[in-house]
Write an enzyme that holds these catalytic residues in place. Sequence first.
Site, PDB file in Angstrom:
ATOM      1  N   LYS A 246       0.855  -1.191   0.000  1.00  6.87           N
ATOM      2  CA  LYS A 246       0.000   0.000   0.000  1.00  6.87           C
ATOM      3  C   LYS A 246       0.890   1.241   0.000  1.00  6.87           C
ATOM      4  CE  LYS A 246      -4.017   2.046   2.284  1.00  6.87           C
ATOM      5  NZ  LYS A 246      -5.050   1.886   3.323  1.00  6.87           N
ATOM      6  N   GLU A 334     -18.975  -5.598  11.255  1.00  8.05           N
ATOM      7  CA  GLU A 334     -19.876  -4.817  12.106  1.00  8.05           C
ATOM      8  C   GLU A 334     -20.890  -5.694  12.829  1.00  8.05           C
ATOM      9  OE1 GLU A 334     -18.275  -2.213   8.864  1.00  8.05           O
ATOM     10  OE2 GLU A 334     -19.303  -4.145   8.878  1.00  8.05           O
ATOM     11  N   ARG A 362     -25.003  -1.808   8.526  1.00 10.95           N
ATOM     12  CA  ARG A 362     -24.638  -3.176   8.165  1.00 10.95           C
ATOM     13  C   ARG A 362     -24.898  -4.159   9.308  1.00 10.95           C
ATOM     14  NH1 ARG A 362     -20.342  -2.982   3.970  1.00 10.95           N
ATOM     15  NH2 ARG A 362     -19.059  -4.482   5.101  1.00 10.95           N
TER      16      ARG A 362
END
Length: 592
Positions: A246, A334, A362
Amino acid sequence: MERLLTHIESPEDLKKLSLDELPKLAQELREFIIDIVSTKEGHLGASLGVVELTIALHYVFNTPTDKLIWDVGHQAYGHKILTGRKEIFETNRQLDGISGFPKRSESEYDDFGTGHSSTAISAILGMAMASKLKGNLSKQHIAVVGDASMASGMAFEGLNHLGVTNVNALIVLNDNAIGIDPSVGALKKYLTNVKLGTAKDENIFECLNLNYSGPIDGHDIKALVAELERLKGVDGPKLLHIITTKGKGLKQAEEDQVVYHAPGKFDKTTGERLKKTGQVQPPKYQDVFGHTIVELAKKNEKIVGITPAMPSGSSLKFMMDQMPDRAFDVGIAEQHAVTLAAGMATQGLVPFCNIYSTFLQRAYDQVVHDVALQQLPVVFCLDRAGLVGQDGPTHHGVFDMAFLRCIPNLIIFAPMNEMELRNIMYTAQWGLDGPIAIRYPRGRGVTIDWRNDVESIKIGTSRCLKEGSEIAVLTIGHIGNDVEKLIKQLDAPEKVGHYDMRFVKPLDKNALRAIFSQYKHIITVEDGTKTGGFGSAVLEFANEEGISKPIEIFGVPDKFVEHGTIPETHKLAGIDFDTIHSYIQSTLNQCE
């Protein structure tokens, strides 16, 4: 030497390049992303990490006929630049500009909107099954999924189904060991062992009946092209495991991957972030939460903290650093976070479950079934509530008051300032009869000296900030600060009362009765949806009491608000300073 990127307006142009030219194009694409994001801001590290993959996918596959989904859309900047949006890329995340995420209405190359993570496998499987049902067996279907997103329950659900189909689908696992914060959990450890060559004999993806290949270097563009070409001829569900870094190509972004996920403005040459100068500012609400939970937890050993993959964004990182055995990052999960908190609450702990408002959507069933139905005292701290600005409609936290208000046993509170946030956290940690949701916005509060001596708040009580005679303005949460300022700028401010209602549920009905008896006009202001929100609650109360006085609701209208700065999105929603000020002033003029 002429730049290759200059001539790339679509993947058709890309395919005209030789394989040997692709590394140079990758360098130019990185430079282009860095150049724009350094001044316009946005998500940097994720897109830099998939430059070679982006080029290889569009080079090998026939997009947009072949379907390509990016999960999550942070990775898609290079994709947008190569698919006709290079000239307008500087408008990324700006008002009336292109979205920071893939968006179906924006381009035929954006096959699925992906602002939230872990949806791509289910979506690409749906597309692949549709192609098979239509008899189109040659169309390719590709989903790029990060290792942090792969650990989410929904991703596993998609893989579980994919493995028993015979559709033409390729999952590219972009393994960089980080989402926004470092990846966590057993899957991360497994992928680390795969990279090290120390994994157990069985491959988890092969066990799920996927044709597995890799891991390969995701920055070796020639190797990527060769492997993707090979996989085009392999039937059935496939998974390609690639290893990337990244922030690849910018030293600081590689070294500090958390900060350079979305670094703000920076020097494109040195990579150094530009320091903001000026006066001392109030703290961010997330930091007030983070410091306060540490302060409370030092005195109350029952307190634990939970976040689904947002320790830095929520500032639960403060507690994780100081009390690592009592603060938990559960990954992009979640639903698990909410039910984990519920389980802890049954055993006498006081779980502070910190979730962005838009991500609590969610886990709605878990809030209802696992927490509220059982009346468990979970403390939900909903960060990024209200309009959040340039991340746009996938991230605006405007529905929480409406979708939570209809759930029995649940208290809903919105602090107007930092001290109110601290006080309600202090109140909640002593153990309530059921769950509470505390919603607060993205960004800074209003108070420099915010470390007050905490005190309890009586549940269901409001605050009178200012008495008036003609109009009462009822506000909920941080937006009350804007209302407080605009009332002072009215021609007759003495005629306007201002009440910080604090609790959406339970409403302070005693205060409302007094307000309705004292004032001719009632105005409610919220940074949530008008449909079913705080203003609706006041209307319902007035109907129950048989009150017929005029009530005007200022809130987010029944539409998805596009991206822009927070002031711009407030104007789009009709809850900006000028709109509310004009309405109150014109109402005052009618009273005279």
